[in-house]
Design an enzyme around this catalytic site. Structure first.
Site, PDB file in Angstrom:
ATOM      1  N   GLU A 162       6.400  -1.218   3.007  1.00  0.00           N
ATOM      2  CA  GLU A 162       6.479   0.109   2.394  1.00  0.00           C
ATOM      3  C   GLU A 162       6.370   1.203   3.446  1.00  0.00           C
ATOM      4  OE1 GLU A 162       4.649  -1.442  -1.869  1.00  0.00           O
ATOM      5  OE2 GLU A 162       3.409  -0.223  -0.535  1.00  0.00           O
ATOM      6  N   ASP A 167       7.354 -19.764  -5.987  1.00  0.00           N
ATOM      7  CA  ASP A 167       6.586 -19.266  -4.855  1.00  0.00           C
ATOM      8  C   ASP A 167       6.498 -20.391  -3.830  1.00  0.00           C
ATOM      9  OD1 ASP A 167       4.172 -18.685  -3.185  1.00  0.00           O
ATOM     10  OD2 ASP A 167       4.002 -16.946  -4.510  1.00  0.00           O
ATOM     11  N   ASN A 170       3.165  -6.243   2.019  1.00  0.00           N
ATOM     12  CA  ASN A 170       3.757  -5.215   1.165  1.00  0.00           C
ATOM     13  C   ASN A 170       3.553  -3.835   1.766  1.00  0.00           C
ATOM     14  OD1 ASN A 170       4.619  -7.020  -0.772  1.00  0.00           O
ATOM     15  ND2 ASN A 170       2.850  -6.745  -2.089  1.00  0.00           N
ATOM     16  N   SER A 171       2.344  -3.579   2.248  1.00  0.00           N
ATOM     17  CA  SER A 171       2.037  -2.268   2.823  1.00  0.00           C
ATOM     18  C   SER A 171       2.857  -2.017   4.085  1.00  0.00           C
ATOM     19  CB  SER A 171       0.543  -2.175   3.134  1.00  0.00           C
ATOM     20  OG  SER A 171      -0.218  -2.248   1.941  1.00  0.00           O
ATOM     21  N   TRP A 225      -6.924   5.541  -7.173  1.00  0.00           N
ATOM     22  CA  TRP A 225      -5.615   4.888  -7.137  1.00  0.00           C
ATOM     23  C   TRP A 225      -4.564   5.929  -6.796  1.00  0.00           C
ATOM     24  CZ3 TRP A 225      -0.988   5.686  -9.720  1.00  0.00           C
ATOM     25  CH2 TRP A 225      -0.009   4.689  -9.558  1.00  0.00           C
ATOM     26  N   ALA A 226      -3.578   5.522  -6.006  1.00  0.00           N
ATOM     27  CA  ALA A 226      -2.481   6.421  -5.640  1.00  0.00           C
ATOM     28  C   ALA A 226      -1.150   5.697  -5.811  1.00  0.00           C
ATOM     29  CB  ALA A 226      -2.631   6.884  -4.190  1.00  0.00           C
ATOM     30  N   HIS A 276      -4.629  -2.103   6.019  1.00  0.00           N
ATOM     31  CA  HIS A 276      -5.126  -3.429   6.382  1.00  0.00           C
ATOM     32  C   HIS A 276      -4.031  -4.312   6.963  1.00  0.00           C
ATOM     33  CE1 HIS A 276      -3.267  -3.808   2.492  1.00  0.00           C
ATOM     34  NE2 HIS A 276      -3.438  -5.108   2.449  1.00  0.00           N
ATOM     35  N   HIS A 292       1.333 -11.984  -5.545  1.00  0.00           N
ATOM     36  CA  HIS A 292       2.387 -13.006  -5.606  1.00  0.00           C
ATOM     37  C   HIS A 292       3.206 -12.968  -6.897  1.00  0.00           C
ATOM     38  CE1 HIS A 292       1.527 -15.693  -2.029  1.00  0.00           C
ATOM     39  NE2 HIS A 292       0.564 -14.793  -1.965  1.00  0.00           N
ATOM     40  N   THR A 322      -5.839  -3.730  -2.862  1.00  0.00           N
ATOM     41  CA  THR A 322      -6.755  -3.965  -3.982  1.00  0.00           C
ATOM     42  C   THR A 322      -7.823  -5.004  -3.657  1.00  0.00           C
ATOM     43  OG1 THR A 322      -5.232  -5.634  -4.850  1.00  0.00           O
ATOM     44  CG2 THR A 322      -4.994  -3.391  -5.693  1.00  0.00           C
TER      45      THR A 322
END
Length: 458
Positions: free
Chosen positions: A361, A117, A357-358, A335-336, A353, A19, A281
């Site tokens: 992207e 927020d 955001n994923s 990590w990538a 998941h 966030h 994460t």
């Protein structure tokens, strides 16, 4: 410091998970577009220390607020507990009020707008008390925003149906603007779980208060969910889709160097052949699912790049790491650089998941998804991926099995598959990029936001 004649905007973060990062990236855009505005940015001391450097915009000033945690609080550093959120919410309202007073004295200019927020619904009361605009930023997508806005309606419909339906049933018109949704994919905070917890109460009150906002920002592009947008637009004062944030962020380079050489390894792989595996994460599948996923990758000899924390590697099948790395088609890293990885021509599928955001992207990179959702908006995002946009699949049986995962990988990666999935994903990718291009919808909406923040529309 005295900054006579400038406008002053205060920014309130919800300091958990992604966030504050996403809100800070928005504020950096605003600070660049409105250099005559001073932004006082409120977050925890830990976040501010990590994020603010001498390279930041001169007109963004960080201010620390308490996270509400007692000094003896034991935190493992990995998973945000609901207790932590409850403790923060217990002090947040007073912390932000105090912070505004400090910032006004420091800057020498009265706060003229709040950008917050959306979770922090009570800031609307503060804005009303101060007689200034209130801008609420929903960092996820339209489907989850709609679910929380229509909580009372959904609960009413569920009460009428609960004796005859279960989580796997698909319910028509449960969420206005969404023709059908699987009951189990509604965020659990809406109809399942402890509906009296501080977090659930916060979301419920947010849904009721957000119509008072001067503008509601969504981290998406309006062409993605036209029916949901059409439904919500007349309800909110200004519904502004200003994303995807990864395409418009001021931070274009990865936050950390690619020490594991992910990109150079991807250069050795065939186009659209690699499965990128990452669950963010916070989420990690249980040990049995990690084994099943590894076995499926190995059986199909699917090239893969897997971002996996070191603690979880011990659960992988014996010899898996050595066999796959020795053969050159498997690479596991802690990590990538995800955005760069997804945009590499070798990536053919993203095993995820289903966090917002994923998902964004992946769409902006044109990469189909295999989703294994865990909690929060993961579930409704996965429903949208598989059943509405049809640019990916949910893992069969709700969890990774060797058979189900092999089938999903074959379905998405097979060059002979003629299900239109890749074409639909390319079409969404094009719409996303057009939305942030010249005169794109997200760019025009951002200009409207700048007018609100600078007072040009008042």
């Amino acid at each position: 410091m005295e900054i006579t004649g400038k406008r002053h905007v205060s920014v309130f973060t919800f300091p958990f998970a992604s966030h504050p990062f996403i809100l800070l990236n928005l504020v950096r855009r605003l600070a660049s577009a409105a250099p005559a505005v001073v932004f006082s940015f409120f977050s925890t001391a830990k976040f501010n220390r990590a994020q603010f450097t001498e390279r930041d915009c001169d007109n963004i000033l960080p201010y620390d607020i308490s996270d509400g945690l007692p000094e003896d609080y034991v935190y493992d550093g990995k998973v945000v507990e609901e207790a932590q959120i409850g403790l923060f919410l217990g002090v947040a309202e007073e912390e932000f009020k105090r912070g505004v007073q400090v910032a006004e004295k420091d800057v020498g200019v009265r706060v003229s707008c709040l950008v917050v927020d959306a979770f922090l619904w009570s800031s609307g009361d503060l804005a009303e008390e101060m007689k200034i605009p209130w801008v609420a930023f929903w960092i996820a997508g339209s489907s989850s925003l709609s679910a929380h806005f229509y909580t009372d309606l959904i609960r009413q419909k569920y009460d009428e149906l609960k004796d005859s339906v279960g989580p796997d049933d698909e319910i028509p018109n449960l969420i206005p603007g969404l023709p059908v949704v699987r009951l189990g994919d509604i965020p659990k905070e809406v109809i399942f779980g402890d509906l009296e917890s501080p977090f659930v109460t916060m979301l419920h009150k947010m849904g009721g208060a957000i119509t008072k906002a001067t503008a509601v920002l969504v981290n998406s592009f309006q062409e993605l969910d036209p029916d949901l947008t059409k439904n919500l637009s007349p309800i909110f004062n200004n519904l502004l889709h200003i994303g995807p944030s990864n395409l418009v962020s001021k931070q274009k380079s990865p936050s950390k160097p690619d020490k594991s050489c992910c990109m150079s390894w991807l250069d050795t792989q065939n186009p659209r052949s690699v499965a990128y595996v990452s669950f963010g994460t916070v989420c990690t599948p249980p040990p049995l699912e990690l084994v099943a996923l590894a076995e499926a990758l190995e059986e199909g000899k699917t090239p893969f790049l897997w971002s996996l924390n070191n603690d979880s590697k011990k659960h992988l099948p014996s010899g898996f790491l050595d066999r796959t790395s020795a053969n050159g088609w498997g690479k596991i890293v802690s990590w990538a650089p995800q955005v760069q990885v997804l945009n590499h021509c070798s990536i053919g599928v993203y095993v995820t998941h289903g966090g917002w955001n994923s998902v964004m992207e992946s769409i902006t990179a044109g990469v189909p998804m295999i989703c294994r959702p865990f909690f929060a908006d993961n579930l409704i995002n996965t429903w949208m991926v598989e059943r509405v946009w049809r640019v990916g699949v949910r893992i069969e049986g709700k969890s990774f099995t060797k058979h189900g995962t092999c089938g999903a990988l074959q379905l998405v990666l097979s060059s002979s598959s003629d299900n239109g999935l890749k074409q639909r994903m390319e079409a969404l990718k094009d719409l996303a990029h057009k939305s942030v291009g010249p005169n794109g919808s997200s760019i025009l909406n951002f200009k409207t936001l700048v007018d609100v923040v600078t007072g040009a529309t008042l």
